[in-house]
Design an enzyme around this catalytic site. Structure first.
Site, PDB file in Angstrom:
ATOM      1  N   GLY A   1     -22.876  -0.405  75.387  1.00 10.23           N
ATOM      2  CA  GLY A   1     -23.006  -1.232  74.420  1.00 10.23           C
ATOM      3  C   GLY A   1     -22.534  -0.039  73.485  1.00 10.23           C
ATOM      4  O   GLY A   1     -21.995   0.364  73.741  1.00 10.23           O
ATOM      5  N   CYS A   2     -23.236  -0.153  71.911  1.00  6.02           N
ATOM      6  CA  CYS A   2     -23.239   0.506  70.701  1.00  6.02           C
ATOM      7  C   CYS A   2     -23.537   2.193  71.866  1.00  6.02           C
ATOM      8  O   CYS A   2     -23.088   3.590  70.945  1.00  6.02           O
ATOM      9  CB  CYS A   2     -23.541   0.157  69.483  1.00  6.02           C
ATOM     10  SG  CYS A   2     -22.992  -1.377  69.041  1.00  6.02           S
TER      11      CYS A   2
END
Ligand code: COA
Length: 374
Positions: free
Chosen positions: A152-153
């Site tokens: 993800g981020c």
């Protein structure tokens, strides 16, 4: 164990922009048309409109850069128009990452052939295989191997963790991390909760071995990295290869409901607490407190969230100089955001100054790297 430097950082920001006002005008015009349709079909309740003042206040985002503007603001489409390319051509995401990779190599004073591993770490990969990293490895003429990874981020921060371990142990000499984020390609521009959040950007970093007494003025020594995860469904996409098998009509992939979803206010609360704890603990393991760190390059998801994490850490408000934000003009560029902040805000740092990259996001996941200016 080898000493390590983050010797090159490259950033590619696409030229096209979309302001909150433009995004909201398009969204609201779609809502008007959709509500008419729903009323005729007897569907309740009507959809609520979006609001640019809400967006600026709630998130801090004023505008975002996008890889392709065409199609996003068309209320009958609301998806960027990015034509498919023949397999023989460089793929869209590899090309975007390559632009940042070339800048990172220039910054490090290296050529593609000096790299012996490429990691493509992003929240969205264009395809499962062949790995984008291998396509980039081929395009720059790097040796060794390449692989893709996703957290993800926190993808870029997690890749720093992996690359640091590989170079420190001596398994690799120079690792190129590439993070191309074309997140608008998977964003539901018809979802009021998330349509305003993201923008596109690509970043790249070179992690390489230092000789025992070597120093490189103006570059960072990478002192330590850490990754942390805890399962949560609060930021999720269900897009994937099993979608087709779950449908009666297998010739059309149903996208609605299978793009990014987020329970924003829950993420805000839970990740603020976890992020603060992570930072304090990571620094404490180095006998440091937040006060010892000259600059924080935090994940660029929400201005209020970063302010709160820092207030918990410092016991008072800290400003842009301590923790610069790029979110207002770029939006949340997923795993690229903290690295864009790093690239744009480090040249004034002095020898010995400490800095902390800290990214957080889906998973939940948090990743950090502690740097010292040489
Ligand atoms: N326009 C107008 N109103 C909106 C809106 C929009 N685009 N989107 C939501 N609202 C409304 C909600 O419906 C809600 O209305 P209600 O009070 O009548 O129920 C109200 O605004 C508040 O919604 P909420 O979701 O609680 O807003 P928020 O202050 O939490 O801000 C985010 C939303 C997404 C900006 C914020 O939660 C956030 O950034 N969270 C963290 C995200 C993150 O870090 N993700 C990890 C990395 S990807």
């Amino acid at each position: 164990m080898n000493r390590i430097t983050l010797s090159g950082i490259g950033v590619e920001i696409p030229a096209a922009t979309i302001t909150n006002e433009e995004l909201v005008a398009s969204f609201n015009s779609w809502v008007d048309a959709e509500n008419e349709r729903r009323a005729l079909a007897g569907l309740e309740p009507p959809l609520a409109k979006s609001d640019s003042d809400f967006i600026t206040h709630a998130s801090g985002v004023r505008s975002r850069h996008v890889y392709e503007r065409e199609g996003i603001l068309d209320p009958t489409r609301m998806t960027p128009r990015i034509p498919p390319r023949p397999d023989e051509e460089l793929s869209v995401e590899a090309e975007f990452g390559l632009a940042a990779a070339r800048r990172a190599l220039d910054h490090a004073g290296l050529e593609g052939g000096d790299i012996d591993m490429v990691i493509c770490a992003a929240s969205h990969q264009q395809r499962p295989y062949p790995a984008l990293a291998i396509e980039i490895q081929n395009a720059i003429g790097a040796r060794g191997a390449g692989f893709d990874m996703n957290l993800g981020c926190s993808s870029a921060a997690a890749a720093l963790h992996v690359a640091t371990g590989l170079v420190r142990s001596g398994a690799q000499r120079r690792v190129l991390i590439v993070t191309p984020e074309i997140i608008t390609g998977h964003l539901n521009f018809r979802d009021r909760q998330t349509h305003f959040i993201f923008g596109d950007a690509a970043v790249a970093m070179v992690v390489e071995r230092l000789e025992p007494d070597e120093t490189r003025p103006g570059r960072f020594e990478l002192l330590d990295t850490r990754s942390w995860t805890q399962f949560s469904n609060s930021i999720r996409t269900n897009f994937g290869f099993l979608l087709r098998s779950g449908q009666e009509n297998t010739s059309v992939i149903e996208m609605e409901g299978n793009m990014i979803k987020q329970v924003g206010n829950r993420v805000f609360k839970e990740v603020t607490v976890a992020g603060h704890r992570f930072i304090v603990d990571f620094l404490a393991d180095h006998d440091l407190t937040p006060h010892d760190v000259r600059r924080f390059w935090l994940h660029q998801a929400n201005a209020r969230m970063n302010a709160m994490i820092l207030k918990l850490a410092f016991g008072k408000d800290v400003g842009q100089d301590r923790a610069p934000m790029v979110l207002d003009r770029l939006g949340n560029t997923a795993a690229a955001g903290a690295i864009v902040a790093l690239k744009e805000h480090h040249e004034d740092m002095r020898r010995g100054d400490l800095g902390l990259i800290c990214a957080f996001g889906a998973g939940y996941s948090i990743g950090a790297a502690l740097l010292r200016m040489m």
